[in-house]
Write an enzyme that holds these catalytic residues in place. Structure first.
Site, PDB file in Angstrom:
ATOM      1  N   ASP A  37      51.300  82.671  13.184  1.00  9.23           N
ATOM      2  CA  ASP A  37      50.218  81.924  12.548  1.00  9.23           C
ATOM      3  C   ASP A  37      50.723  80.624  11.913  1.00  9.23           C
ATOM      4  O   ASP A  37      51.704  80.634  11.157  1.00  9.23           O
ATOM      5  CB  ASP A  37      49.566  82.801  11.480  1.00  9.23           C
ATOM      6  CG  ASP A  37      48.125  82.431  11.202  1.00  9.23           C
ATOM      7  OD1 ASP A  37      47.598  81.527  11.865  1.00  9.23           O
ATOM      8  OD2 ASP A  37      47.523  83.069  10.322  1.00  9.23           O
ATOM      9  N   ASP A  38      50.053  79.516  12.204  1.00  2.77           N
ATOM     10  CA  ASP A  38      50.337  78.212  11.588  1.00  2.77           C
ATOM     11  C   ASP A  38      51.731  77.679  11.922  1.00  2.77           C
ATOM     12  O   ASP A  38      52.283  76.862  11.181  1.00  2.77           O
ATOM     13  CB  ASP A  38      50.195  78.277  10.055  1.00  2.77           C
ATOM     14  CG  ASP A  38      48.736  78.323   9.598  1.00  2.77           C
ATOM     15  OD1 ASP A  38      47.848  78.436  10.457  1.00  2.77           O
ATOM     16  OD2 ASP A  38      48.493  78.255   8.379  1.00  2.77           O
ATOM     17  N   CYS A  76      42.239  78.359  13.336  1.00  4.53           N
ATOM     18  CA  CYS A  76      42.577  79.668  13.869  1.00  4.53           C
ATOM     19  C   CYS A  76      41.561  80.237  14.866  1.00  4.53           C
ATOM     20  O   CYS A  76      41.894  80.490  16.017  1.00  4.53           O
ATOM     21  CB  CYS A  76      42.767  80.638  12.704  1.00  4.53           C
ATOM     22  SG  CYS A  76      43.197  82.293  13.218  1.00  4.53           S
ATOM     23  N   HIS A 130      41.201  86.414  15.098  1.00  8.36           N
ATOM     24  CA  HIS A 130      41.164  86.016  13.696  1.00  8.36           C
ATOM     25  C   HIS A 130      41.179  87.252  12.808  1.00  8.36           C
ATOM     26  O   HIS A 130      40.735  88.333  13.213  1.00  8.36           O
ATOM     27  CB  HIS A 130      39.911  85.171  13.442  1.00  8.36           C
ATOM     28  CG  HIS A 130      39.968  84.383  12.167  1.00  8.36           C
ATOM     29  ND1 HIS A 130      41.139  84.076  11.542  1.00  8.36           N
ATOM     30  CD2 HIS A 130      38.992  83.839  11.403  1.00  8.36           C
ATOM     31  CE1 HIS A 130      40.898  83.373  10.453  1.00  8.36           C
ATOM     32  NE2 HIS A 130      39.599  83.224  10.349  1.00  8.36           N
ATOM     33  N   ASP A 346      49.330  79.025  16.985  1.00  6.31           N
ATOM     34  CA  ASP A 346      47.926  78.741  17.302  1.00  6.31           C
ATOM     35  C   ASP A 346      47.518  77.297  17.018  1.00  6.31           C
ATOM     36  O   ASP A 346      46.505  76.826  17.529  1.00  6.31           O
ATOM     37  CB  ASP A 346      46.983  79.730  16.602  1.00  6.31           C
ATOM     38  CG  ASP A 346      47.203  79.836  15.101  1.00  6.31           C
ATOM     39  OD1 ASP A 346      48.182  79.259  14.584  1.00  6.31           O
ATOM     40  OD2 ASP A 346      46.385  80.504  14.429  1.00  6.31           O
ATOM     41  N   HIS A 347      48.283  76.576  16.207  1.00  5.21           N
ATOM     42  CA  HIS A 347      48.047  75.160  15.928  1.00  5.21           C
ATOM     43  C   HIS A 347      49.175  74.670  15.037  1.00  5.21           C
ATOM     44  O   HIS A 347      49.985  75.458  14.540  1.00  5.21           O
ATOM     45  CB  HIS A 347      46.690  74.923  15.244  1.00  5.21           C
ATOM     46  CG  HIS A 347      46.394  75.918  14.167  1.00  5.21           C
ATOM     47  ND1 HIS A 347      47.106  75.967  12.981  1.00  5.21           N
ATOM     48  CD2 HIS A 347      45.502  76.936  14.111  1.00  5.21           C
ATOM     49  CE1 HIS A 347      46.655  76.962  12.246  1.00  5.21           C
ATOM     50  NE2 HIS A 347      45.684  77.584  12.905  1.00  5.21           N
TER      51      HIS A 347
END
Length: 522
Positions: A37-38, A76, A130, A346-347
């Protein structure tokens, strides 16, 4: 050759038939699908010499390291929905955090469902979809959690809300009380626990932290299912380095004060339109040592900004250790060679870049993501500069596993560039972002469509009607020439000398992803 004809619901709800090879599915490779994540591409293998990520770097040496991958939306829920459904946000209709893909697309077939239909046993641990929309129907074993977090007391909490020091827990309890009172019994995000310190540095062993517990649970689960007749598809979603930046002290110690570089682009780009920047509201929701303003405001004090960046790096190094234990465990079980490993973020995430803290923009720093793919029995890795997208993962996995690809996929299998990284590939990749009214500084709602080419990053912002789900008039454009301005410090879309370039890129953006497909795609 045995074939199975599958009827799969496409992005427009129509049934599409695909052919799936079904002989000896147990001989297919296992799949380990690692979502972090992130995670921005701040890893040693991506050229960051300050961060310590030896285990991910080692994995990259025997993997396809995609150096220029972009997400489909820098937040997300839409990013993950697009990746796991195989089509883009305007097709998933998932444009922001609260959009629930299963309510919007009740018949959608997710990646784990798809591989289950092809003979895989599917298991989910951690954040793949999510947090509060895990989509349990996608898995044979959904939403596995380590003890004691698999109890009723924790079922409404997200793992990113866990702290480990008594001081941090006390702050969290105090911050939760007014939220519960204000909610008047209504359901609130993470049961009100999503408040607390932005950073935590505590001298405790890795083993009590949630992501380390997940790693051990993953290995125990593999022990339980490794001898099944079916190959396994395991989704393992790590929560760090998502806020809060919570990691054991030994990882913080890797980054003494002042040891990490500040952002190379600490200000918003010159001439940037009003809707381009996010408001930093995500960081503002945590307990911080200083007031968090918008990117248009004054920057954070240097010492506090340094602590946040070190916290992010410490969190990444902690996750790197988890990845190392997982890879080592696969090797000890003689499963590493016959397992496809996909590691992706994811980003991106701004660490003071553009005076921002968080994601949720169309800037390059938010759309650029790490993607590492180790095919089964891969011996030597490759560094691949071709433009790619997260939506490419689904068809790529199908090819690597010998599973037929659906007609409705909107990504492209990367196998041709795995074989020959120098072939002509996509001309452009595409991202979009919905700027909500309450976040936009001018109070209007916008949809921004972004296109990254080998040289240029071009964005168009349109007014957006979120009731009709329609874009309105063109409101602004952004153009960055990465050949001379890789950090996007100046928007040159309105410069007279760029009129022809803007016109050309605007036409290319309007043609969309289909016009950018490579001739060599499989």
């Amino acid at each position: 050759m045995a074939l199975l004809i599958l009827a799969i619901a496409s992005c427009n709800g129509q049934k599409k038939k695909i052919r799936v090879d079904t002989e000896s599915p147990q001989e297919r490779p296992n799949i380990l699908f690692l979502s972090i994540d992130d995670l921005r591409p701040d890893l040693g293998c991506y050229g960051n010499t300050e961060i310590k990520t030896p285990n991910i770097d080692a994995l990259a040496t025997s993997s396809m390291l995609m150096l220029n991958t972009h997400c489909q939306a820098a937040v997300c829920a839409p990013s993950r929905a697009s990746t796991l459904l195989g089509y883009r946000p305007d097709s998933t209709r998932v444009w922001h955090l609260g959009d629930k893909f299963r309510e919007i697309n009740p018949n959608a077939v997710t990646m784990p469902q798809y591989f289950n239909k092809a003979g895989y046993y599917t298991v989910n641990i951690g954040k793949i979809f999510h947090n509060y929309m895990p989509d349990s129907i996608s898995w044979d074993e959904p939403d596995l959690r380590p003890a004691p977090y698999n109890t009723k007391a924790y079922e409404n909490r997200d793992a990113e809300t866990f702290y480990y020091s008594e001081e941090a827990k006390a702050i969290q309890v105090k911050a939760r009380e007014p939220l519960i009172e204000k909610s008047r019994g209504k359901k609130i995000y993470a049961d009100g626990w999503a408040r607390g310190p932005a950073v935590e540095n505590t001298e405790l062993p890795d083993s009590i932290y949630y992501d380390a517990m997940q790693t051990q649970l993953a290995l125990k689960t593999i022990d339980r299912i490794k001898n099944n007749a079916q190959p396994f598809f395991m989704g393992l979603g790590f929560y760090r380095p998502h806020l809060p930046f919570v990691a054991p002290k030994k990882y913080w110690d890797m980054y003494p004060k002042g040891s990490v570089s500040a952002a190379a682009n600490p200000r918003l780009p010159e001439n940037v339109p009003v809707m381009s920047a996010n408001s930093n509201y995500e960081l503002r929701s945590y307990t911080t040592a200083h007031k968090i303003g918008r990117p248009e405001d004054a920057p954070l004090p240097e010492k506090y900004a340094d602590s946040l960046k070190r916290g992010y790096y410490a969190s990444v190094s902690f996750i790197d250790a988890c990845v190392g234990k997982l890879v080592e465990g696969l090797k000890e079980r003689n499963l590493y060679e016959n397992t496809i490993i996909v590691l992706w973020g994811d980003h991106g995430w701004k660490l003071g870049d553009h005076n921002g803290w968080g994601k949720q923009t169309n800037f390059y720093i938010d759309t650029h993501v790490p993607l590492i793919i180790k095919p089964a029995n891969q011996k030597a890795g490759k560094r691949i500069t071709a433009l790619s997208e997260l939506v490419d993962i689904f068809p790529t996995l199908c090819d690597l596993a010998g599973v037929g690809k659906a007609e409705y996929f909107q990504g492209t299998s990367l196998l041709p560039v795995f074989d020959n990284p120098n072939i002509e590939w996509k001309d452009a990749v595409f991202t979009q972002f919905r700027r909500r009214k309450r976040i936009s500084k001018d109070g209007n709602e916008y949809m921004g469509y972004s296109m990254q080419t080998k040289q240029h990053h071009y964005i168009e912002w349109y007014l957006w009607d979120n009731i009709k789900k329609e874009k309105g008039v063109l409101s602004a454009a952004e153009l960055y020439d990465h050949k001379v301005d890789p950090y996007e410090t100046k928007n040159i879309a309105d410069d007279s000398e760029n009129k022809e370039v803007v016109n050309q890129l605007s036409k290319q953006l309007a043609k969309g992803w289909r016009a950018a497909l490579p001739k060599n795609r499989s």
